[in-house]
Structure formats: C-alpha cells, structure tokens
Design an enzyme around this catalytic site. Structure first.
Site, PDB file in Angstrom:
ATOM      1  CD  GLU A 136     -24.391 -31.095 -25.165  1.00 45.72           C
ATOM      2  OE1 GLU A 136     -25.379 -31.194 -25.909  1.00 45.72           O
ATOM      3  OE2 GLU A 136     -24.083 -30.047 -24.576  1.00 45.72           O
ATOM      4  CG  ASP A 177     -19.170 -26.134 -28.463  1.00 42.80           C
ATOM      5  OD1 ASP A 177     -19.374 -26.451 -27.282  1.00 42.80           O
ATOM      6  OD2 ASP A 177     -20.004 -25.539 -29.166  1.00 42.80           O
TER       7      ASP A 177
END
Length: 343
Positions: A224, A46
């Site tokens: 997401e 991420d």
C-alpha cells in the site's frame, strides 16, 4: 494509509506528548534530523509534506472531529499542531461509505494556483472506499483566501473492484500529464490519468497496474501507500510492504523501484519487479539491538527549494507505548544513482 488507525492511538498519543514534554539533553551538532525533531510529533500517521513560503506543512490521517491533522514548522525541526482540515465528513462521503472512519492518508500538492488535498474514506478491512479532493488557495490560516473547498468524489472502489481506493498520491509527469496513484492490498497499486482541470480520472475504469505482491492461497497481499518521485531521468515508486497499525508489533517497511516510464515497469536495484513483490528496501525498522522505531512506512517526499530531498514517514515509538510519530530524513543520491535515507 493503511488499513486503519487503531483507536487506542489517541490515548497513546497523550502519553507520548507527556513524555516528549520532559526535559531532555540537547542532541549533538552532528545528530540526525530525526533525533532533533521536537514539538507536536504525535499522533502522526501517513504523513505528507509541502513547503509554502517560509513554512513547512505536514498533513496526516485524522479521526473524530480532527479530519486530517495539520502541523507546521519554519525549520523542519520544531513542529506545531494546527486546526484540522475538516471537523466532519462531507455529505457525499457519508453517503458513499456508510460508517466511514475518518479521513485517511492525505496527499498535498500545488497545482494551477490552488493546493490540492486528496484524502481517503473507508472502513477497516474493506475495499468499499473512496478518495475525495479538497482545495485551498493557501495553507496559511491567517492569509487571505484560506479555506478548504471540498471538490467531491475522485475515485471509488466497491466490493466487486480488484483494488482499494485509498492512499492517493498525485504526480505530474515530464510531459505535463497529471496522474493519481493509489492502492492498498487486493491486487495492489493502480495509476489513473487525470483531467488537468478537475483533478479527476480521465478513464476511471482503466487504471494501470504498477505494483503488487502476489498473495499466498487464502492470504492477504500487503502492499500500500504508493508515492512517485521524478528524479534523474527515472520515475521512482515507493510503497509500504507488510503491516501497519499494530504499534510496536507493526512490520511495515518501505521499498522503492524505478522506471523510465511512469506506467512502469518499476524495478529494484537487483532487477526485481514491483509487480511481483520486488523492489529495494528503502526504510526499515531499527536494528535489533536498538528496536526503538518500529514499522517505518507510508512515506512521502519533499524536494526543497535548495535542491535537497527529504522523506517523511511515520514510525511507532517503542519508548512511547508505540505512538505513531512524525519522522523526517534527508535523502542523498548515491554514486549508483539510488536514494539513501539518512535516518
């Protein structure tokens, strides 16, 4: 982020570091940026990227006593790991999210003289989640004024919420308004308008819905990791579809859509709506004949000072036991006005 980083990635990362330490032939001059990356590339999950002065900084998910991993580089190629942002969750986070597992999916920006680092705290498979904010005057640990100050809770979701408060991304629109987009699974991606001074929502109970994937009966809705870019008169929304965190079995990929308004609707090149699981594929796994880099996703963006654009993301390296690895690709804008990642 993603819903969770599987804990065995820590040991996987050690194998990956050992593997990258082996001598390798230098890439050819025309090699891609990704093929030239060296140094501390794992574990990176991420990632987001920013430039301060002559240094680039990457922030990514962290666990244990390394809450938000940090890396820096002078040239976008050679990366060195630094100290974590925090070594323990702040008290408000442990109270709000019992059993919170690390700090996930940070977002970094520079606003009104301070760097803003948004981050997520959650537990696997739950939407009892929270986004916090930390700020620092500089990103250089050796510079005067360095030091992260936790600014507390920004947004929280509970089991009664229809969204999951993780994966934040901060953006300023062309009118100067501040926004935070976020979301993972449930009813998808949300957008909150922020108070400029505090960096916290003006209307915490009234988010905009800007992307979702309708779920099959009884099934999940895998979307997401939103990130919004302003370019060419459009706002561009990136999001990750399908599943991360499964090593080489991850099915993550990244789609993109654009809108004239920051609140949407975001449409793919074919006109498909991201409110209905549409959009245009931007990052995908390697072709089947190669199959090295799996599950490319949770993309961030850098618009550099020379006008060049880059997308930063993670992918799972099949040659290193599925280690989540830092990836960076230049982006060119095609004649049709759409971005193409040169990865």
């Amino acid at each position: 982020m993603a819903r969770q980083i599987i804990t065995h990635f820590t040991s996987i990362a050690l194998l990956a570091v050992a593997g990258t330490a082996c001598a390798q032939q230098a890439p050819p001059p025309d090699a891609t940026l990704n093929s030239r990356l060296t140094g501390d590339l794992t574990p990176t999950h991420d990632p987001v990227i920013i430039r301060e002065g002559d240094s680039y900084h990457v922030f990514s998910t962290g666990h244990g006593k390394r809450l938000i991993e940090t890396r820096s580089s002078k040239d976008l190629i050679h990366w060195t790991a630094g100290d974590p942002v925090f070594t323990a969750l702040p008290a408000w986070a442990t109270n709000a999210i019992p059993g919170g597992e690390g700090m996930w999916a940070p977002d970094i920006s520079y606003v009104d003289g301070r760097h803003r680092l948004y981050y997520s705290v959650s537990t696997f498979g739950s939407n009892r989640s929270a986004i916090g904010l930390a700020t620092s005057a500089t990103l250089d640990p050796k510079a005067p004024g360095y030091g992260w100050r936790d600014e507390g809770l920004v947004v929280m979701s509970t089991r009664t919420s229809d969204y999951n408060a993780i994966d934040p991304n901060f953006v300023i629109d062309r009118e100067g308004r501040h926004w935070l987009t976020l979301g993972s699974f449930w009813t998808g991606i949300k957008l909150f308008e922020l108070d400029r001074k505090t960096g916290k929502p003006l209307h915490p109970d009234k988010p905009y819905s800007i992307a979702r994937r309708p779920a099959p009966v009884g099934g999940p809705a895998p979307i997401e990791a939103p990130f919004i870019i302003d370019h060419g008169g459009y706002y561009w929304l990136m999001a990750s579809y399908d599943y991360c965190c499964k090593g080489v079995n991850s099915t993550y990929y990244t789609v993109i859509g654009r809108s004239k308004a920051i609140t949407g609707p975001y449409l793919g090149k074919d006109g498909s709506s991201m409110m209905n699981g549409g959009g245009t594929i931007f990052l995908r796994a390697d072709l089947q004949e190669q199959q090295r880099w799996r599950g490319p996703g949770h993309a961030g963006w850098l618009h550099d000072r020379d006008g060049k654009d880059y997308v930063v993301y993670h992918a799972y390296d099949k040659q290193q036991n599925g280690a989540p690895t830092l990836r960076i690709a230049p982006v060119r804008w095609g004649a049709d006005g759409w971005p193409v990642a040169e990865y």
